[in-house]
Design a protein around this motif. Structure first.
Motif, PDB file in Angstrom:
ATOM      1  N   SER A  94      16.545 -21.802  19.686  1.00  7.97           N
ATOM      2  CA  SER A  94      17.296 -20.631  19.222  1.00  7.97           C
ATOM      3  C   SER A  94      18.087 -20.041  20.379  1.00  7.97           C
ATOM      4  O   SER A  94      17.777 -20.282  21.555  1.00  7.97           O
ATOM      5  N   SER A  95      19.119 -19.318  20.021  1.00  2.47           N
ATOM      6  CA  SER A  95      19.920 -18.648  21.037  1.00  2.47           C
ATOM      7  C   SER A  95      20.445 -17.338  20.479  1.00  2.47           C
ATOM      8  O   SER A  95      20.498 -17.129  19.268  1.00  2.47           O
ATOM      9  N   SER A  96      20.846 -16.476  21.388  1.00  2.00           N
ATOM     10  CA  SER A  96      21.404 -15.192  20.979  1.00  2.00           C
ATOM     11  C   SER A  96      22.838 -15.390  20.503  1.00  2.00           C
ATOM     12  O   SER A  96      23.342 -16.512  20.481  1.00  2.00           O
ATOM     13  N   LEU A  97      23.483 -14.320  20.155  1.00  2.00           N
ATOM     14  CA  LEU A  97      24.793 -14.400  19.519  1.00  2.00           C
ATOM     15  C   LEU A  97      25.819 -15.140  20.371  1.00  2.00           C
ATOM     16  O   LEU A  97      26.682 -15.845  19.855  1.00  2.00           O
ATOM     17  N   ASP A  98      25.707 -15.034  21.704  1.00  2.00           N
ATOM     18  CA  ASP A  98      26.689 -15.693  22.556  1.00  2.00           C
ATOM     19  C   ASP A  98      26.499 -17.199  22.627  1.00  2.00           C
ATOM     20  O   ASP A  98      27.349 -17.916  23.139  1.00  2.00           O
ATOM     21  N   GLN A  99      25.353 -17.666  22.127  1.00  2.00           N
ATOM     22  CA  GLN A  99      25.060 -19.101  22.048  1.00  2.00           C
ATOM     23  C   GLN A  99      25.108 -19.812  23.389  1.00  2.00           C
ATOM     24  O   GLN A  99      25.254 -21.032  23.444  1.00  2.00           O
ATOM     25  N   GLU A 100      24.985 -19.087  24.469  1.00  2.00           N
ATOM     26  CA  GLU A 100      25.099 -19.762  25.761  1.00  2.00           C
ATOM     27  C   GLU A 100      23.885 -20.604  26.088  1.00  2.00           C
ATOM     28  O   GLU A 100      24.019 -21.760  26.475  1.00  2.00           O
ATOM     29  N   THR A 101      22.701 -20.059  25.943  1.00  2.00           N
ATOM     30  CA  THR A 101      21.498 -20.788  26.332  1.00  2.00           C
ATOM     31  C   THR A 101      20.600 -20.976  25.123  1.00  2.00           C
ATOM     32  O   THR A 101      20.288 -20.020  24.421  1.00  2.00           O
ATOM     33  N   GLN A 102      20.182 -22.210  24.907  1.00  2.00           N
ATOM     34  CA  GLN A 102      19.252 -22.514  23.827  1.00  2.00           C
ATOM     35  C   GLN A 102      17.853 -22.625  24.414  1.00  2.00           C
ATOM     36  O   GLN A 102      17.642 -23.329  25.408  1.00  2.00           O
ATOM     37  N   TYR A 103      16.915 -21.955  23.777  1.00  2.00           N
ATOM     38  CA  TYR A 103      15.516 -21.970  24.197  1.00  2.00           C
ATOM     39  C   TYR A 103      14.727 -22.779  23.170  1.00  2.00           C
ATOM     40  O   TYR A 103      14.811 -22.498  21.970  1.00  2.00           O
ATOM     41  N   PHE A 104      13.966 -23.739  23.675  1.00  5.28           N
ATOM     42  CA  PHE A 104      13.314 -24.701  22.806  1.00  5.28           C
ATOM     43  C   PHE A 104      11.860 -24.364  22.541  1.00  5.28           C
ATOM     44  O   PHE A 104      11.160 -23.814  23.401  1.00  5.28           O
ATOM     45  N   GLY A 105      11.412 -24.745  21.370  1.00  2.26           N
ATOM     46  CA  GLY A 105      10.005 -24.701  21.033  1.00  2.26           C
ATOM     47  C   GLY A 105       9.300 -25.948  21.526  1.00  2.26           C
ATOM     48  O   GLY A 105       9.934 -26.864  22.065  1.00  2.26           O
ATOM     49  N   PRO A 106       7.974 -26.015  21.317  1.00  5.10           N
ATOM     50  CA  PRO A 106       7.189 -27.146  21.818  1.00  5.10           C
ATOM     51  C   PRO A 106       7.369 -28.422  21.010  1.00  5.10           C
ATOM     52  O   PRO A 106       6.972 -29.495  21.455  1.00  5.10           O
ATOM     53  N   GLY A 107       7.965 -28.303  19.819  1.00  3.47           N
ATOM     54  CA  GLY A 107       8.212 -29.483  19.003  1.00  3.47           C
ATOM     55  C   GLY A 107       7.104 -29.793  18.018  1.00  3.47           C
ATOM     56  O   GLY A 107       5.959 -29.346  18.164  1.00  3.47           O
TER      57      GLY A 107
ATOM     58  N   GLN B 101      31.027 -26.660  18.909  1.00  2.00           N
ATOM     59  CA  GLN B 101      30.732 -25.402  19.574  1.00  2.00           C
ATOM     60  C   GLN B 101      29.273 -25.020  19.554  1.00  2.00           C
ATOM     61  O   GLN B 101      28.844 -24.168  20.301  1.00  2.00           O
ATOM     62  N   GLY B 102      28.498 -25.627  18.672  1.00  2.85           N
ATOM     63  CA  GLY B 102      27.111 -25.197  18.583  1.00  2.85           C
ATOM     64  C   GLY B 102      26.148 -26.089  19.332  1.00  2.85           C
ATOM     65  O   GLY B 102      25.378 -25.625  20.157  1.00  2.85           O
ATOM     66  N   ASN B 103      26.188 -27.373  19.035  1.00  3.51           N
ATOM     67  CA  ASN B 103      25.118 -28.233  19.475  1.00  3.51           C
ATOM     68  C   ASN B 103      25.285 -28.709  20.909  1.00  3.51           C
ATOM     69  O   ASN B 103      26.381 -28.810  21.444  1.00  3.51           O
ATOM     70  N   LEU B 104      24.141 -29.006  21.512  1.00  6.43           N
ATOM     71  CA  LEU B 104      24.103 -29.629  22.818  1.00  6.43           C
ATOM     72  C   LEU B 104      24.080 -31.149  22.664  1.00  6.43           C
ATOM     73  O   LEU B 104      23.460 -31.678  21.747  1.00  6.43           O
ATOM     74  N   ILE B 105      24.761 -31.803  23.595  1.00  7.82           N
ATOM     75  CA  ILE B 105      24.700 -33.260  23.680  1.00  7.82           C
ATOM     76  C   ILE B 105      23.929 -33.583  24.950  1.00  7.82           C
ATOM     77  O   ILE B 105      24.299 -33.136  26.038  1.00  7.82           O
ATOM     78  N   PHE B 106      22.856 -34.332  24.786  1.00  8.48           N
ATOM     79  CA  PHE B 106      21.944 -34.618  25.893  1.00  8.48           C
ATOM     80  C   PHE B 106      22.146 -36.007  26.454  1.00  8.48           C
ATOM     81  O   PHE B 106      22.510 -36.945  25.740  1.00  8.48           O
ATOM     82  N   GLY B 107      21.861 -36.142  27.755  1.00  9.51           N
ATOM     83  CA  GLY B 107      21.704 -37.463  28.333  1.00  9.51           C
ATOM     84  C   GLY B 107      20.358 -38.055  27.951  1.00  9.51           C
ATOM     85  O   GLY B 107      19.536 -37.399  27.289  1.00  9.51           O
ATOM     86  N   LYS B 108      20.118 -39.274  28.401  1.00  8.17           N
ATOM     87  CA  LYS B 108      18.875 -39.965  28.036  1.00  8.17           C
ATOM     88  C   LYS B 108      17.677 -39.489  28.834  1.00  8.17           C
ATOM     89  O   LYS B 108      16.541 -39.822  28.512  1.00  8.17           O
TER      90      LYS B 108
END
Lengths: 113, 116
Positions: A94-107, B101-108
């Motif tokens: 998830s990320s805030s409105l600016d979408q700059e940084t995505q923070y991940f869950g444990p999966g 604009q939304g998604n990240l593209i990751f390396g391996k």
């Protein structure tokens, strides 16, 4: 504060069954993303939501995959008629409105037998 | 097409030595660049990002990365490696216009192994 949470942490199912994976984003984050990570690979984008609507679902591999976010917070990734090739770790971010940084869950580690 | 390349599957470093994990990218528009670290059976942890401004960005745990536009690179560095830095490192890029604009593209990913 609490980070992104995902349930279940592990899911084992049989080929052909239906599964639901849940993601609870960081409170206040408007954007939510789903990725899939196969063994030895980087995460691959599936879908992202801005609020309640799917802003981009171009990464969903086929129509067996579907995701919802009805109230703009919790999201559920749904997989119908699971196949062995669906086995992977499903990551939510998830990320805030600016979408700059995505923070991940444990999966959620999904294993389809 | 947008992409990220991490040319090394594994990097081995002795504790106390400097480390570099390489990343090059291809993206439409100005890139947003990120490094994440993944420990075994854990999710991705954000390390640092480049959006704009100073080409050298500093992040968590003493890591830094240098954005080089002419070489389309964003290598991760640390002056003195720790055994606890051993993990899987992912470089990612996000485009800034169009459908990306939304998604990240990751390396391996690059496995970093720091030996005592």
């Amino acid at each position: 504060g609490a980070g992104v949470s995902q349930t279940p942490s592990n899911k084992v199912t049989e080929k052909g069954k239906y599964v639901e994976l849940r993601c609870d984003p960081i409170s206040g984050h408007t954007a939510l993303y789903w990725y899939r990570q196969s063994l030895g690979q980087g995460p691959e984008f599936l879908i992202y939501f801005q609020g309640t609507g799917a802003a981009d679902d171009s990464g969903l591999p086929n129509d067996r995959f579907f995701a919802v976010r009805p109230e703009g917070s919790v999201s559920t990734l749904k997989i119908q008629r699971t196949e062995r090739g669906d086995s992977a770790v499903y990551l939510c971010a998830s990320s805030s409105l600016d979408q700059e940084t995505q923070y991940f869950g444990p999966g959620t580690r999904l294993l389809v037998l | 097409a947008q992409s990220v390349a991490q040319p090394e599957d594994q990097v081995n470093v002795a504790e106390g030595n400097p480390l570099t994990v390489k990343c090059t990218y291809s993206v439409s528009g100005n890139p947003y660049l990120f490094w994440y670290v993944q420990y075994p059976n854990r999710g991705l942890q954000f390390l640092l990002k480049y959006i704009t401004g100073d080409n050298l960005v500093k992040g968590s745990y003493g890591f830094e990365a240098e954005f080089n536009k002419s070489q389309t690179s964003f290598h991760l560095k640390k002056p003195s490696a720790l055994v606890s830095d051993s993990a899987l490192y992912f470089c990612a890029v996000r485009g800034t216009y169009g459908g990306s604009q939304g998604n990240l593209i990751f390396g391996k990913g690059t496995k970093l192994s720091v030996k005592p």
